[in-house]
Write a protein that holds these residues in place. Structure first.
Motif, PDB file in Angstrom:
ATOM      1  N   ARG A  31       1.905   0.609 -11.597  1.00  0.00           N
ATOM      2  CA  ARG A  31       0.685   0.751 -10.795  1.00  0.00           C
ATOM      3  C   ARG A  31      -0.228  -0.462 -10.984  1.00  0.00           C
ATOM      4  N   GLY A  32      -0.321  -0.930 -12.227  1.00  0.00           N
ATOM      5  CA  GLY A  32      -1.155  -2.098 -12.495  1.00  0.00           C
ATOM      6  C   GLY A  32      -0.669  -3.330 -11.756  1.00  0.00           C
TER       7      GLY A  32
ATOM      8  N   LEU B 290      -2.084  -6.217  -4.654  1.00  0.00           N
ATOM      9  CA  LEU B 290      -2.976  -5.859  -3.556  1.00  0.00           C
ATOM     10  C   LEU B 290      -4.310  -6.588  -3.680  1.00  0.00           C
ATOM     11  N   GLY B 291      -4.783  -6.793  -4.905  1.00  0.00           N
ATOM     12  CA  GLY B 291      -6.052  -7.480  -5.113  1.00  0.00           C
ATOM     13  C   GLY B 291      -5.992  -8.945  -4.788  1.00  0.00           C
TER      14      GLY B 291
ATOM     15  N   ARG C 127       0.837  -1.211   0.000  1.00  0.00           N
ATOM     16  CA  ARG C 127       0.000   0.000   0.000  1.00  0.00           C
ATOM     17  C   ARG C 127       0.867   1.254   0.000  1.00  0.00           C
TER      18      ARG C 127
ATOM     19  N   GLU D 274       2.670   3.397 -15.410  1.00  0.00           N
ATOM     20  CA  GLU D 274       1.308   2.856 -15.443  1.00  0.00           C
ATOM     21  C   GLU D 274       1.322   1.339 -15.261  1.00  0.00           C
TER      22      GLU D 274
ATOM     23  N   ARG E 264       2.364   1.751  -3.402  1.00  0.00           N
ATOM     24  CA  ARG E 264       1.307   2.210  -4.322  1.00  0.00           C
ATOM     25  C   ARG E 264       0.964   3.675  -4.084  1.00  0.00           C
ATOM     26  N   GLU E 265       0.883   4.092  -2.820  1.00  0.00           N
ATOM     27  CA  GLU E 265       0.601   5.495  -2.500  1.00  0.00           C
ATOM     28  C   GLU E 265       1.700   6.409  -3.022  1.00  0.00           C
TER      29      GLU E 265
ATOM     30  N   GLU F 235       1.630   8.005  -6.462  1.00  0.00           N
ATOM     31  CA  GLU F 235       0.746   9.148  -6.686  1.00  0.00           C
ATOM     32  C   GLU F 235       1.321  10.449  -6.122  1.00  0.00           C
TER      33      GLU F 235
ATOM     34  N   ASP G  37      -1.498  -2.942  -8.059  1.00  0.00           N
ATOM     35  CA  ASP G  37      -2.932  -3.147  -7.852  1.00  0.00           C
ATOM     36  C   ASP G  37      -3.276  -4.631  -7.898  1.00  0.00           C
ATOM     37  N   ARG G  38      -2.650  -5.374  -8.814  1.00  0.00           N
ATOM     38  CA  ARG G  38      -2.917  -6.821  -8.887  1.00  0.00           C
ATOM     39  C   ARG G  38      -2.422  -7.530  -7.625  1.00  0.00           C
TER      40      ARG G  38
END
Length: 261
Positions: free
Chosen positions: A251-252, A258-259, A171, A248, A174-175, A178, A255-256
């Motif tokens: 980030r993908g 984390l998912g 997390r 990008e 990922r933060e 941004e 996100d995967r």
């Protein structure tokens, strides 16, 4: 370090100055002077020369620093790097074993220090974690540096500290993708070419636009200022940026991951 620190304190008192007054005249933080006098921080050569001039000590501090034992000199490189990092205009960081310090969470940093061999005591671990967390504020300065991070996918696969720490770490990374002025790229596993096989390194640009590099080994560290050597590492970093996932795609991937939790 303690002996040199005692000398600084002795010369300062003899000159009739407080720590705050000496810090102001030397254009450093008062905490820097206090830490040096307590033997917790290395007196670096450039500051030693300034203090000799301010305290009229005829080169005594510079001579002491120049003749410090090697065991005390090793931390000086890291100390100098952290001073430069605080004011850097730009940072470029490649890591293949552990998350860059500026991207770490407190729990991840604690897990990293707990893996040290020989083992560190809890007091020492807490001190190092606190120092690392202070450094993270660099990314949130009023005028933050332009910061680029390239990290190996293997770093994101490790579970240092356990599953909860791992999730918090993902997390956090990922933060950071941004945060204005910050770019994070992952070097995926399975690449046919890799420009960073010789190990991790950091590039930085000072407010005076000097370009430097910093590397660490198992038992020491090195601040590199020779233009030819810095140029080689800059070219390596430029190649790494083309080989890693773009922002990008990174980030993908995060996100995967984390998912999947």
């Amino acid at each position: 370090m303690k002996l040199v620190g005692k000398l600084v304190g002795l010369f300062r008192v003899a000159a009739g100055l407080t720590q705050a007054q000496l810090a102001e005249r030397a254009t450093v933080q008062m905490e820097t002077i206090a830490s040096i006098e307590q033997g917790r921080r290395t007196l670096l050569p450039d500051l030693a020369r300034r203090l000799d001039e301010l305290l009229a000590t005829k080169g005594a501090l510079e001579t002491a620093v120049d003749n410090m034992p090697e065991v005390d000199l090793i931390p000086a490189w890291a100390e100098r790097y952290m001073d430069l990092e605080r004011e850097a205009l730009a940072l470029s960081w490649f890591e293949n074993q552990v998350l860059p310090g500026l991207l770490q969470t407190e729990s991840y940093a604690r897990a990293v220090f707990r893996t040290d061999v020989p083992a560190l005591g809890e007091e020492e671990i807490s001190k190092r974690v606190s120092m690392r967390m202070e450094r993270i504020e660099i990314l949130h300065r009023p005028e933050p540096p332009t910061a680029s991070f390239i990290i190996s996918e293997a770093v994101l696969m490790d579970r240092l500290g356990g599953e909860r720490v791992y999730l918090d770490t993902l997390r956090r990374v990922r933060e950071c993708t941004e945060v204005p002025g910050v770019t994070v790229q992952v070097m995926p596993l399975g690449r046919h070419t890799h420009a960073g096989l010789s190990g991790p390194f950091i590039l930085l640009e000072t407010p005076e636009h000097q370009r430097l590099a910093y590397t660490e080994t198992q038992r020491g560290s090195q601040l590199i200022s020779a233009p030819d050597d810095v140029s080689i590492l800059e070219r390596k970093y430029a190649m790494l940026r083309t080989q890693a996932l773009n922002t990008e795609e990174t980030r993908g991937l995060l996100d995967r991951l984390l998912g999947e939790q």
